[in-house]
Design a protein around this motif. Structure first.
Motif, PDB file in Angstrom:
ATOM      1  N   THR A  65      -0.353   9.480  -6.663  1.00 58.64           N
ATOM      2  CA  THR A  65      -0.793   8.962  -7.962  1.00 58.64           C
ATOM      3  C   THR A  65      -0.866   7.440  -7.984  1.00 58.64           C
ATOM      4  OG1 THR A  65       1.483   8.861  -8.815  1.00 58.64           O
ATOM      5  CG2 THR A  65       0.287  10.935  -9.086  1.00 58.64           C
ATOM      6  N   ALA A  66      -0.523   6.778  -6.862  1.00 60.87           N
ATOM      7  CA  ALA A  66      -0.521   5.310  -6.834  1.00 60.87           C
ATOM      8  C   ALA A  66      -1.922   4.737  -6.710  1.00 60.87           C
ATOM      9  CB  ALA A  66       0.348   4.805  -5.691  1.00 60.87           C
ATOM     10  N   GLY A  67      -2.868   5.538  -6.192  1.00 59.70           N
ATOM     11  CA  GLY A  67      -4.225   5.050  -5.988  1.00 59.70           C
ATOM     12  C   GLY A  67      -5.255   5.936  -6.651  1.00 59.70           C
ATOM     13  N   ILE A  68      -6.507   5.446  -6.612  1.00 60.95           N
ATOM     14  CA  ILE A  68      -7.642   6.174  -7.191  1.00 60.95           C
ATOM     15  C   ILE A  68      -8.622   6.484  -6.076  1.00 60.95           C
ATOM     16  CG2 ILE A  68      -9.505   6.091  -8.884  1.00 60.95           C
ATOM     17  CD1 ILE A  68      -7.879   3.968 -10.385  1.00 60.95           C
ATOM     18  N   ILE A  69      -8.976   7.757  -5.919  1.00 62.16           N
ATOM     19  CA  ILE A  69      -9.947   8.143  -4.897  1.00 62.16           C
ATOM     20  C   ILE A  69     -11.329   7.670  -5.331  1.00 62.16           C
ATOM     21  CG2 ILE A  69     -11.026  10.057  -3.673  1.00 62.16           C
ATOM     22  CD1 ILE A  69      -8.444  11.617  -4.016  1.00 62.16           C
ATOM     23  N   ILE A 117       0.857  -1.187   0.000  1.00 64.55           N
ATOM     24  CA  ILE A 117       0.000   0.000   0.000  1.00 64.55           C
ATOM     25  C   ILE A 117       0.889   1.232   0.000  1.00 64.55           C
ATOM     26  CG2 ILE A 117      -1.915   1.161   1.126  1.00 64.55           C
ATOM     27  CD1 ILE A 117      -2.519  -1.691   0.175  1.00 64.55           C
ATOM     28  N   MET A 118       0.845   1.994  -1.098  1.00 65.50           N
ATOM     29  CA  MET A 118       1.756   3.132  -1.280  1.00 65.50           C
ATOM     30  C   MET A 118       1.065   4.425  -0.838  1.00 65.50           C
ATOM     31  SD  MET A 118       3.407   1.967  -4.947  1.00 65.50           S
ATOM     32  CE  MET A 118       4.698   3.224  -4.876  1.00 65.50           C
ATOM     33  N   GLY A 150     -14.078   7.547  -2.919  1.00 58.15           N
ATOM     34  CA  GLY A 150     -15.080   8.016  -1.973  1.00 58.15           C
ATOM     35  C   GLY A 150     -14.429   8.895  -0.937  1.00 58.15           C
ATOM     36  N   ASN A 151     -15.181   9.214   0.114  1.00 54.63           N
ATOM     37  CA  ASN A 151     -14.636  10.058   1.179  1.00 54.63           C
ATOM     38  C   ASN A 151     -13.501   9.324   1.890  1.00 54.63           C
ATOM     39  OD1 ASN A 151     -16.471  12.075   0.627  1.00 54.63           O
ATOM     40  ND2 ASN A 151     -18.011  11.253   2.050  1.00 54.63           N
ATOM     41  N   ASN A 152     -12.288   9.817   1.675  1.00 52.59           N
ATOM     42  CA  ASN A 152     -11.088   9.251   2.301  1.00 52.59           C
ATOM     43  C   ASN A 152     -10.825   7.798   1.928  1.00 52.59           C
ATOM     44  OD1 ASN A 152     -10.604  11.690   3.730  1.00 52.59           O
ATOM     45  ND2 ASN A 152     -12.083  11.056   5.302  1.00 52.59           N
ATOM     46  N   ALA A 153     -11.430   7.300   0.857  1.00 50.54           N
ATOM     47  CA  ALA A 153     -11.205   5.928   0.403  1.00 50.54           C
ATOM     48  C   ALA A 153     -10.349   5.955  -0.858  1.00 50.54           C
ATOM     49  CB  ALA A 153     -12.529   5.217   0.133  1.00 50.54           C
ATOM     50  N   VAL A 154      -9.302   5.150  -0.870  1.00 49.14           N
ATOM     51  CA  VAL A 154      -8.386   5.104  -2.002  1.00 49.14           C
ATOM     52  C   VAL A 154      -8.230   3.654  -2.460  1.00 49.14           C
ATOM     53  CG1 VAL A 154      -6.087   5.659  -2.863  1.00 49.14           C
ATOM     54  CG2 VAL A 154      -7.139   7.103  -1.103  1.00 49.14           C
ATOM     55  N   LYS A 155      -8.349   3.457  -3.763  1.00 49.02           N
ATOM     56  CA  LYS A 155      -8.227   2.117  -4.341  1.00 49.02           C
ATOM     57  C   LYS A 155      -6.857   1.968  -4.991  1.00 49.02           C
ATOM     58  CE  LYS A 155     -10.703  -1.105  -7.378  1.00 49.02           C
ATOM     59  NZ  LYS A 155     -11.926  -1.272  -8.210  1.00 49.02           N
ATOM     60  N   TYR A 156      -6.143   0.898  -4.605  1.00 46.80           N
ATOM     61  CA  TYR A 156      -4.800   0.635  -5.133  1.00 46.80           C
ATOM     62  C   TYR A 156      -4.835  -0.619  -6.007  1.00 46.80           C
ATOM     63  CZ  TYR A 156      -3.370   3.846  -1.419  1.00 46.80           C
ATOM     64  OH  TYR A 156      -3.227   4.936  -0.601  1.00 46.80           O
TER      65      TYR A 156
END
Length: 208
Positions: A186-190, A180-181, A192-198
């Protein structure tokens, strides 16, 4: 001793030897049959891939407690042409440096046919889970650097089906690396609220 008693006493060792020989031949035929079936079917372990991880919560307090909420997507493919797989029990949880940091999430029992693909997206949650002081310090350092290396574990029992024959239960262990970076925006996609998809797309190690 009469001649009849001597005759019977001589026959007993021969009978015992014949029984032993019969048992050995039977066991040899059983083992030979198993080896032939194994060679013909060429069974292969299921292949697992961790596709992504969506992080909703990942907080570490100064008192060495960690709270996390992570949704992972894991796929499993049965590479066998003639063998089906029953997943009788499958638990998923997250581990940091050999320490479990989430509760076990149970995946419903399922059957996986020949060359079938199953995809699961369980939520892994841990609320104020205590971790060792050493792991707490290491986790703070990892977060400061920007990458936290987690392991997503799958633990369960499986059976194999060949035609109408169903094997006994085997222990399944799967270990999926999940880097988990946090430090790279730029490693993840937002999502939702404070949720990031890697996106991960990493093969997992599998043992049966």
């Amino acid at each position: 001793m009469s001649k009849e008693c001597v005759h019977h006493s001589k026959k007993r060792p021969k009978l015992i030897r014949r029984i032993y020989a019969g048992v050995l031949i039977f066991l040899f035929l059983v083992l030979l049959t198993i080896l032939l079936i194994w060679a013909i079917l060429q069974p292969t372990k299921p292949k697992f891939i961790i596709q992504d991880a969506t992080v909703f919560i990942f907080n570490v307090t100064a008192a060495n407690f960690i709270s996390s909420s992570i949704q992972v997507t894991v796929s499993s493919r049965n590479p066998n042409d003639k063998i089906g797989i029953y997943y009788d029990r499958l638990d998923v949880y997250a581990v940091y440096r050999n320490q479990q940091i989430t509760l076990r999430t149970v995946i419903q029992p399922t059957y996986q046919g020949h060359n079938d693909l199953n995809i699961w997206s369980p939520f892994l949650v841990g609320n104020a889970v205590p971790i060792s002081p050493y792991n707490g310090a290491a986790l703070n350092q990892d977060q400061a650097v920007g990458t936290v290396q987690l392991s997503i574990k799958l633990d369960g029992r499986v059976r194999f089906k060949v035609g109408t024959f169903i094997s006994g239960r085997y222990h399944l262990n799967v270990d999926c690396p999940a880097a988990i970076m946090f430090g790279n925006p730029t490693a993840g996609i937002i999502v939702g609220n404070n949720a990031v998809k890697y996106q991960l797309v990493r093969p997992c190690s599998v043992s049966v």
